[in-house]
Write a protein that holds these residues in place. Structure first.
Motif, PDB file in Angstrom:
ATOM      1  N   VAL A 134       0.841  -1.200   0.000  1.00  0.00           N
ATOM      2  CA  VAL A 134       0.000   0.000   0.000  1.00  0.00           C
ATOM      3  C   VAL A 134       0.876   1.251   0.000  1.00  0.00           C
ATOM      4  CG1 VAL A 134      -1.721   1.341   1.286  1.00  0.00           C
ATOM      5  CG2 VAL A 134      -1.910  -1.160   1.176  1.00  0.00           C
TER       6      VAL A 134
ATOM      7  N   ILE B 255      -1.830   5.376  -5.711  1.00  0.00           N
ATOM      8  CA  ILE B 255      -2.910   5.584  -4.742  1.00  0.00           C
ATOM      9  C   ILE B 255      -2.841   7.021  -4.232  1.00  0.00           C
ATOM     10  CG2 ILE B 255      -3.956   4.805  -2.580  1.00  0.00           C
ATOM     11  CD1 ILE B 255      -2.452   2.165  -2.903  1.00  0.00           C
TER      12      ILE B 255
ATOM     13  N   CYS C  17      -4.314  -3.249  -5.018  1.00  0.00           N
ATOM     14  CA  CYS C  17      -3.229  -2.321  -5.359  1.00  0.00           C
ATOM     15  C   CYS C  17      -1.969  -3.144  -5.610  1.00  0.00           C
ATOM     16  CB  CYS C  17      -2.998  -1.299  -4.245  1.00  0.00           C
ATOM     17  SG  CYS C  17      -2.420  -2.007  -2.673  1.00  0.00           S
TER      18      CYS C  17
ATOM     19  N   LYS D 223      -4.613   6.666   0.671  1.00  0.00           N
ATOM     20  CA  LYS D 223      -3.543   5.824   1.221  1.00  0.00           C
ATOM     21  C   LYS D 223      -3.362   6.004   2.728  1.00  0.00           C
ATOM     22  CE  LYS D 223       0.216   5.371  -1.187  1.00  0.00           C
ATOM     23  NZ  LYS D 223       1.531   5.604  -1.834  1.00  0.00           N
TER      24      LYS D 223
ATOM     25  N   MET E 189      -2.833  -8.650  -2.147  1.00  0.00           N
ATOM     26  CA  MET E 189      -3.804  -7.656  -1.686  1.00  0.00           C
ATOM     27  C   MET E 189      -5.237  -8.057  -2.038  1.00  0.00           C
ATOM     28  SD  MET E 189      -1.909  -5.636  -0.069  1.00  0.00           S
ATOM     29  CE  MET E 189      -3.262  -4.556   0.398  1.00  0.00           C
TER      30      MET E 189
END
Length: 381
Positions: free
Chosen positions: A79, A85, A110, A90, A119
């Motif tokens: 992440v 993102i 992601c 985020k 993920m």
């Protein structure tokens, strides 16, 4: 396994490579049948095969906890690393990640390749996490909470000082990875990841990304050597920590990555290729480290050997040469005083006559087989 050319060049790699291949197969057979555990262990092999092998040194209960812990932190890192993102999306995820691991239904798409699979199916990791003992859960939650908060805090800030990356037991490993992965991080799309501290790189260039430009190659190598020299200050603490470990499985789990780190630094030091591609140890050497790192004597020997390799690459004209040599000589002194250096095979110093003899014997065997085959064919005719 390693290529034939590499094995002929480094014949000592052959047995460790074979043993490593057997260990991989053994580890694959140990993957549990439950779908969520099968996903966790198969994913562990996909995102870090060397680490997957290292944790096989641990007992089942601890191995399961470490497997889940590693995947949770990998997911958190995925992440943080995904520059596509938006920050306003985020940051809340990073801050709340320690709560998401308790949710069997939570996932967030992601990352790329295997990390996207991790993920997308993170609910399997959460399911495995919820089957761990309460003590393991509390430790994983606490560390994940602190790391997520730290990532969120610095997500919009550039790394300014060396201390920004100096707050965990994994300093030596962390700094090694940051050094090795310069080009991958700086070329990240849509936005570069900048982990080298300004305190160091600003002495050499105006922008961190300028280090990869060919016209800055001299300054780039000097900056690289400065980064490696800064990492060396942790070696003595690493040795003290490992020397206090008593359980063999846990010792190997901790020691193998540390030996790989000093080996990687030795490969990276004074090496312009860090700014052109990936610099890493050959697979045969990795296999040797996994095979031979069993006791503290082995660690002292490896640290001594790789510090010798690094020392041989120091350019006396480098701005940090004196500091680099001082750190290396200090760690070599520690290794010598351990009294363990005469009890191991060196990773670095090779007997060229022995190496040539091995090649001659191999060549003789191959020629003998060919001759025997030709003779048999003539007889049948």
């Amino acid at each position: 396994m390693g290529s034939l050319g590499a094995i002929l060049k480094h014949p000592d790699d052959l047995y460790p490579l074979l043993k490593l291949k057997m260990a991989v197969r053994h580890a694959e057979k140990q993957i549990p049948s439950e779908p969520h555990w099968a996903f966790c262990y198969s994913m562990l092999h996909r995102v870090s095969r060397s680490f997957a092998l290292v944790i096989q040194q641990l007992g089942t209960e601890l191995r399961n906890a470490v497997c889940v812990f590693y995947l949770v932190l990998r997911a958190l890192d995925t992440v943080e690393d995904d520059t596509s993102i938006p920050t306003d999306v985020k940051v809340p995820i990073l801050i709340a990640f320690h709560r998401h691991i308790y949710d069997r239904d939570w996932h967030f798409s992601c990352g790329t390749n295997d990390y996207r699979v991790l993920m997308d199916q993170f609910h399997d990791v959460s399911t495995a996490f919820l089957e761990l003992g309460k003590g393991y859960q509390e430790v994983i939650e606490d560390i994940t909470k602190r790391m997520g908060a730290g990532m969120a805090k610095f997500i919009c800030r550039e790394v300014e000082t060396i201390d920004s990356i100096s707050n965990s037991m994994g300093l030596f490993l962390q700094k090694t990875n940051i050094i090795r992965d310069y080009l991958e991080d700086i070329n990240e799309i849509p936005q570069s990841r900048m982990f080298w501290p300004r305190e160091i790189w600003s002495k050499y260039v105006n922008k961190l990304e300028d280090l990869k430009n060919e016209e800055n190659s001299v300054k780039a190598v000097q900056c690289l050597n400065d980064m490696v020299t800064n990492s060396l200050i942790h070696m003595d603490d690493c040795l003290k920590y490992m020397s206090a470990l008593r359980e063999p499985g846990i010792f190997r789990f901790c020691a193998i990555p540390q030996v790989m780190a000093i080996g990687t630094l030795a490969m990276c030091y004074n090496n312009i290729n860090v700014f052109k591609g990936v610099v890493k140890m050959r697979r045969g050497l990795t296999a040797q480290i996994i095979h031979r790192t069993k006791t503290m004597a082995d660690v002292y020997g490896a640290f001594f050997d790789f510090s010798c390799m690094l020392k041989s690459k120091v350019d006396k004209n480098d701005p940090n040469a004196a500091k680099t040599l001082s750190s290396l000589e200090a760690i070599q002194k520690t290794c010598r005083e351990s009294g363990a250096l005469n009890k191991r095979k060196s990773y670095i110093i090779r007997n060229e006559l022995k190496y040539n003899s091995v090649l001659i014997v191999l060549l003789f065997i191959i020629l003998s087989i060919i001759f025997a085959s030709l003779s048999a064919n003539r007889s049948s005719d």
